[in-house]
Design a protein around this motif. Structure first.
Motif, mmCIF file in Angstrom:
data_model
loop_
_atom_site.group_PDB
_atom_site.id
_atom_site.type_symbol
_atom_site.label_atom_id
_atom_site.label_comp_id
_atom_site.label_asym_id
_atom_site.label_seq_id
_atom_site.Cartn_x
_atom_site.Cartn_y
_atom_site.Cartn_z
ATOM 1 N N SER A 94 32.216 -128.252 -15.743
ATOM 2 C CA SER A 94 33.012 -127.231 -15.087
ATOM 3 C C SER A 94 34.164 -127.944 -14.412
ATOM 4 O O SER A 94 34.289 -129.157 -14.467
ATOM 5 C CB SER A 94 32.187 -126.467 -14.055
ATOM 6 O OG SER A 94 31.770 -127.337 -13.022
ATOM 7 N N ALA B 67 38.594 -123.446 -30.400
ATOM 8 C CA ALA B 67 37.632 -122.407 -30.018
ATOM 9 C C ALA B 67 36.319 -122.968 -29.505
ATOM 10 O O ALA B 67 35.587 -122.274 -28.784
ATOM 11 C CB ALA B 67 37.358 -121.500 -31.223
ATOM 12 N N GLY C 25 35.213 -125.226 -27.231
ATOM 13 C CA GLY C 25 34.911 -125.276 -25.806
ATOM 14 C C GLY C 25 34.685 -123.908 -25.217
ATOM 15 O O GLY C 25 33.775 -123.705 -24.397
ATOM 16 N N HIS C 26 35.498 -122.941 -25.640
ATOM 17 C CA HIS C 26 35.352 -121.578 -25.126
ATOM 18 C C HIS C 26 34.066 -120.929 -25.629
ATOM 19 O O HIS C 26 33.398 -120.192 -24.892
ATOM 20 C CB HIS C 26 36.569 -120.748 -25.527
ATOM 21 C CG HIS C 26 37.874 -121.285 -25.006
ATOM 22 N ND1 HIS C 26 38.255 -121.169 -23.684
ATOM 23 C CD2 HIS C 26 38.871 -121.976 -25.623
ATOM 24 C CE1 HIS C 26 39.441 -121.743 -23.508
ATOM 25 N NE2 HIS C 26 39.837 -122.239 -24.676
ATOM 26 N N GLN D 120 31.089 -122.173 -23.720
ATOM 27 C CA GLN D 120 31.010 -121.602 -22.385
ATOM 28 C C GLN D 120 30.349 -120.230 -22.370
ATOM 29 O O GLN D 120 29.920 -119.763 -21.315
ATOM 30 C CB GLN D 120 32.408 -121.472 -21.782
ATOM 31 C CG GLN D 120 32.985 -122.776 -21.256
ATOM 32 C CD GLN D 120 34.332 -122.572 -20.615
ATOM 33 O OE1 GLN D 120 35.112 -121.719 -21.024
ATOM 34 N NE2 GLN D 120 34.613 -123.363 -19.588
ATOM 35 N N GLN D 121 30.273 -119.587 -23.520
ATOM 36 C CA GLN D 121 29.737 -118.225 -23.552
ATOM 37 C C GLN D 121 28.313 -118.152 -23.034
ATOM 38 O O GLN D 121 27.885 -117.123 -22.524
ATOM 39 C CB GLN D 121 29.795 -117.665 -24.987
ATOM 40 C CG GLN D 121 31.191 -117.477 -25.526
ATOM 41 C CD GLN D 121 32.003 -116.523 -24.685
ATOM 42 O OE1 GLN D 121 31.547 -115.446 -24.330
ATOM 43 N NE2 GLN D 121 33.228 -116.932 -24.333
ATOM 44 N N VAL E 256 36.380 -127.790 -22.258
ATOM 45 C CA VAL E 256 37.571 -127.199 -22.861
ATOM 46 C C VAL E 256 38.565 -128.292 -23.238
ATOM 47 O O VAL E 256 39.173 -128.262 -24.313
ATOM 48 C CB VAL E 256 38.217 -126.181 -21.893
ATOM 49 C CG1 VAL E 256 39.532 -125.663 -22.464
ATOM 50 C CG2 VAL E 256 37.271 -125.019 -21.645
ATOM 51 N N TYR F 231 40.300 -129.287 -26.879
ATOM 52 C CA TYR F 231 41.738 -129.461 -27.079
ATOM 53 C C TYR F 231 42.056 -130.862 -27.617
ATOM 54 O O TYR F 231 42.955 -131.031 -28.445
ATOM 55 C CB TYR F 231 42.477 -129.241 -25.760
ATOM 56 C CG TYR F 231 42.523 -127.788 -25.312
ATOM 57 C CD1 TYR F 231 42.214 -126.757 -26.187
ATOM 58 C CD2 TYR F 231 42.876 -127.448 -24.014
ATOM 59 C CE1 TYR F 231 42.246 -125.428 -25.793
ATOM 60 C CE2 TYR F 231 42.917 -126.127 -23.591
ATOM 61 C CZ TYR F 231 42.597 -125.123 -24.493
ATOM 62 O OH TYR F 231 42.629 -123.816 -24.086
#
Length: 478
Positions: free
Chosen positions: A54, A193, A195-196, A199-200, A321, A325
């Motif tokens: 985080s 996509a 990393g996102h 996080q879900q 994230v 990237y």
């Protein structure tokens, strides 16, 4: 300027049905792979007692950026990847060459379909590990199943064989780099996509469930498409315009049949053919190309395998994230390398393009060794903009030296050579990384840079031999 001049692969598209395009398989497979790679790294990190990333977690993990806890976690992840890469690299040796021979003899899709089945099994292994909270060692078994089905060596050699069959010699470098471009675009999207998606489910017991499920879905689509939709293209390779056929013995009057409508059908030339002893030594050229590819791959593997570990620790300490990237930035090389081949192929020979790519990667790896800030990392990656050109162009050059019926064996032999040396490199570089954590963390990148420049030597010898033969035989390399 004509459309064909801008896009050299367009000329062959009217002859090919859409179902012969390998790009949908490459794109979906790489999308699954990029999601899997990011998910594997994050799941393994969490399995070794590191909380989910985080914005404030990096400070919470260890009060000291170079504390003993962080270093021990880095070593645990590194040791996992040593074993994992050994399994991934060695198990294909048992099956990949046989699959390549079967593809040459029976059907071109055999190596691709069997390998994709193994890919799907490995993705399912990660999904089950996340869903059922199995121990991380289960992933070794998933990697073994992947390798026994041929692994990446079998899959990519099959893809390169189909791409070579569907292109003429003059356009082959562009055709193969176009396939790499599709791979890079898919990898870029998947990395952005990843990393996102991870996080879900952050904070839940099944971290990464959405990410791994998407990876399995993409792998399933690739397998079904290759089984039921993909067709093998007919060979469109053509003889050179200047020399369509030679009906003469060395030292005698030779008859050249020209395909150029502006030239006479028959041209008699005396004494212009090289003798068999002085003909182009194809075996020597092939051997030198193999050596150059292997040394360069050692440099690439040494950098790529260490980079995920490097960005997780101080001074960068990326979150999930940022990891995505960073991986996406690596895939932009596929785009820049494609543009490089598209432009350079009009004025440079294959060997020149290979050397340009090696210099690009070596310079970027050297800069990477001294990275202290995130922006410096992206500058180093930018310098590597042509890093994909060497291996792809070497494959193109090799395909021009053998018959189409031998593509499967040729490409799988090259890929297995790269895989085997990559396993050794991965193990050695991970050990070097662990030993230099506190001394000079960028030492692996400096070594990779040296190897990249060293790989230029055999390619330079290829250029010299081909130039000498071209002058003697009166044939210019295209």
């Amino acid at each position: 300027m004509s459309l064909e001049a801008v896009c050299p692969w367009k000329g062959s598209l009217p002859r090919l049905q859409v179902r012969t395009w390998i790009e949908p398989v490459v794109a979906s497979t790489q999308l699954a792979a990029s999601l899997y790679d990011a998910g594997l790294l994050l799941v393994v990190k969490a399995s070794f007692g590191v909380p989910t990333f985080s914005n404030h977690s990096a400070a919470a993990v260890s009060p000291s950026p170079r504390g003993a806890q962080e270093d021990s976690q880095q070593k645990a992840i590194s040791n996992f990847y040593i074993i994992y890469n050994l399994v991934m690299g060695l198990t294909p040796l048992l099956s990949a060459y046989s699959l390549g021979c079967l593809s040459d003899r029976y059907h071109r899709k055999i190596s691709i379909c069997v390998a994709l089945f193994g890919f799907l099994l490995s993705r399912l292994g990660l999904l089950l590990k996340v869903l059922l909270d199995w121990p991380v060692q289960v992933l070794y078994g998933a990697a073994a199943l992947n390798g026994l089905c041929g692994g990446f060596s079998s899959y990519w050699s099959g893809v390169m064989a189909l791409g070579s069959l569907g292109s003429s010699e003059g356009r082959r470098s562009v055709r193969l780099i176009l396939i790499d471009l599709m791979l890079g675009l898919a990898g870029f999207c998947g990395s952005i996509a990843s990393g996102h998606l991870f996080q879900q489910t952050a904070g839940h017991s099944s971290q990464g469930l959405v990410l791994t499920a998407c990876s399995v879905s993409c792998a399933t689509f690739a397998l079904l498409y290759s089984l039921f939709v993909l067709k093998v293209p007919e060979s469109v390779a053509k003889p050179s315009k200047t020399l369509a056929a030679v009906d003469a013995l060395p030292g005698m009057v030779g008859t050249y049949r020209s395909l150029d409508p502006d030239q006479p059908d028959l041209q008699s030339v005396e004494g212009s053919l090289p003798s068999p002893e002085k003909a182009q030594p194809k075996k020597t050229i092939i051997a030198l190309l193999f050596v150059g590819a292997i040394i360069y791959d050692l440099a690439v593997v040494g950098t790529v395998d260490i980079m995920p570990l490097f960005v997780l620790r101080a001074p960068l300490s990326w979150n999930q994230v940022q990891v995505g990237y960073g991986m996406a930035a690596g895939y932009t090389i596929f785009i820049t390398s494609f543009l490089g081949v598209l432009i350079f192929s009009r004025c440079f020979r294959d060997t020149t393009m290979i050397i340009i790519g090696m210099v690009s990667f070596g310079s970027g790896a050297l800069l990477l060794a001294f990275v202290k800030k995130t922006y410096m990392f992206y500058i180093a990656r930018t310098v590597m903009l042509f890093a994909l050109i060497p291996i792809t162009t070497i494959r193109s050059a090799l395909s021009k030296l053998v018959k189409g019926s031998s593509y499967g064996k040729l490409f799988v032999t090259l890929q297995l050579s790269l895989a085997l040396t990559g396993v050794v490199t991965s193990t050695v570089f991970n050990e070097i990384y662990q030993l230099t954590l506190e001394k000079f963390v960028g030492s692996c990148f400096a070594i990779s840079s040296s190897l990249s420049f060293l790989a230029i030597i055999p390619i330079g010898l290829v250029a010299y031999k081909q130039t000498s033969w071209s002058k003697f035989g009166g044939v210019e390399e295209k």
